[in-house]
Scaffold this motif. Structure first.
Motif, short mmCIF file in Angstrom:
data_model
loop_
_atom_site.label_atom_id
_atom_site.label_comp_id
_atom_site.label_asym_id
_atom_site.label_seq_id
_atom_site.Cartn_x
_atom_site.Cartn_y
_atom_site.Cartn_z
N ASN A 86 33.86 -24.13 66.62
CA ASN A 86 34.65 -22.92 66.41
C ASN A 86 35.62 -22.62 67.54
OD1 ASN A 86 33.63 -22.32 63.85
ND2 ASN A 86 31.92 -21.18 64.68
N ASP A 87 36.23 -23.65 68.07
CA ASP A 87 37.25 -23.52 69.12
C ASP A 87 38.40 -22.63 68.63
OD1 ASP A 87 38.88 -24.67 71.51
OD2 ASP A 87 40.11 -25.14 69.76
N SER A 88 38.97 -21.83 69.53
CA SER A 88 39.99 -20.86 69.14
C SER A 88 41.22 -21.53 68.53
CB SER A 88 40.40 -20.01 70.34
OG SER A 88 40.98 -20.81 71.36
N SER A 89 41.64 -22.67 69.05
CA SER A 89 42.83 -23.33 68.49
C SER A 89 42.56 -23.86 67.09
CB SER A 89 43.29 -24.47 69.41
OG SER A 89 42.31 -25.48 69.49
N ALA A 90 41.33 -24.29 66.83
CA ALA A 90 40.97 -24.75 65.48
C ALA A 90 40.92 -23.57 64.51
CB ALA A 90 39.63 -25.48 65.51
N GLN A 117 45.49 -18.17 73.59
CA GLN A 117 46.49 -19.11 74.06
C GLN A 117 47.18 -18.54 75.30
OE1 GLN A 117 46.19 -21.93 72.25
NE2 GLN A 117 44.75 -20.69 71.05
N PRO A 118 47.65 -19.40 76.22
CA PRO A 118 48.21 -18.92 77.51
C PRO A 118 49.36 -17.94 77.37
CG PRO A 118 47.85 -21.31 77.54
CD PRO A 118 47.60 -20.87 76.14
N GLN A 119 50.19 -18.07 76.33
CA GLN A 119 51.38 -17.21 76.23
C GLN A 119 51.04 -15.75 75.99
OE1 GLN A 119 50.52 -19.72 74.18
NE2 GLN A 119 51.27 -19.44 72.09
N TYR A 120 49.77 -15.46 75.67
CA TYR A 120 49.38 -14.07 75.43
C TYR A 120 48.57 -13.49 76.59
CZ TYR A 120 50.87 -14.71 70.61
OH TYR A 120 51.62 -14.94 69.48
N ALA A 121 48.48 -14.20 77.69
CA ALA A 121 47.62 -13.77 78.80
C ALA A 121 48.04 -12.41 79.35
CB ALA A 121 47.64 -14.82 79.91
#
Length: 216
Positions: A86-90, A117-121
């Protein structure tokens, strides 16, 4: 150079017909050529040859998605989720498959995984909480943070009147090119990239593409 690439792929498969990497690469090439039925055959064969290869599974899901074969893609999403625990990217990839099938409740829930994802940090550093659908908000204020492209922002504007009914004050942080188009919407417009009024004056924030999940 698609023609030359196809010759190479066909030659590689003639030399080694059970090479999963070549099948998935050929499938990607055929997807670029919009020969989607052929592409699915090759990315699917790659999965049969290496069912626990994450990259190959993702390629097959994306090829099925491009071919609008969403129901067929769903079990492969489950296979990927089991492989990746259940990885977040999947989960994020599977969200798109659910949304395309109008399975909104589960699709929007999984779409929230994009925040890992890094762009939302930067959102994690805001001084106010994210709005999770709380209903006692008639005397509260909300900051909508625009995300993704112009089309996505236009799509989300359909929800702004509802938010204006639920909150005392609603502001939208978006690109200046959208201000004229959005001028008559019931929100205060703030310009992305310029100083924002005191963030502590807002009770909540929400990222724009999360709105549908909150107002179902």
């Amino acid at each position: 150079r698609f023609d030359a690439s196809e010759v190479c792929c066909r030659r590689a498969l003639w030399l080694k017909p059970d090479d999963a990497a070549t099948h998935t690469n050929y499938g990607n090439l055929l997807t670029d050529l919009n020969r989607l039925d052929e592409a699915v055959l090759h990315t699917g064969q790659a999965v049969r040859l290496e069912p626990e290869n994450e990259t190959i599974l993702r390629n097959h899901i994306c090829t099925l998605r491009e071919g609008k074969r969403f129901a067929e893609a769903e079990p492969y999403c489950d296979q990927l989720l089991a492989l990746k625990n259940n990885d977040s990217s999947a989960l994020y990839l599977s969200a798109q498959i659910y949304l395309y099938q109008n399975k909104y409740a589960e699709g929007w829930r999984r779409y929230e995984q994009r925040f890992y994802q890094p762009q939302y940090a930067a959102l994690a550093k805001l001084p106010m909480p994210c709005w999770r659908g709380e209903i006692d908000t008639q005397n509260k204020s909300l900051l909508i943070i625009g995300e993704q492209g112009f089309g996505d922002m236009m799509l989300m504007t359909r929800f702004f009147p509802e938010l204006a009914r639920r909150f005392k004050r609603v502001a939208l942080l978006c690109k200046p090119a959208l201000h004229r188009l959005f001028a008559k919407l019931p929100v205060q417009l703030l310009t992305e990239g310029q100083p924002v009024p005191d963030l502590t004056s807002f009770d909540y924030y929400i990222s724009s593409m999360s709105i549908p999940d909150r107002v179902q």
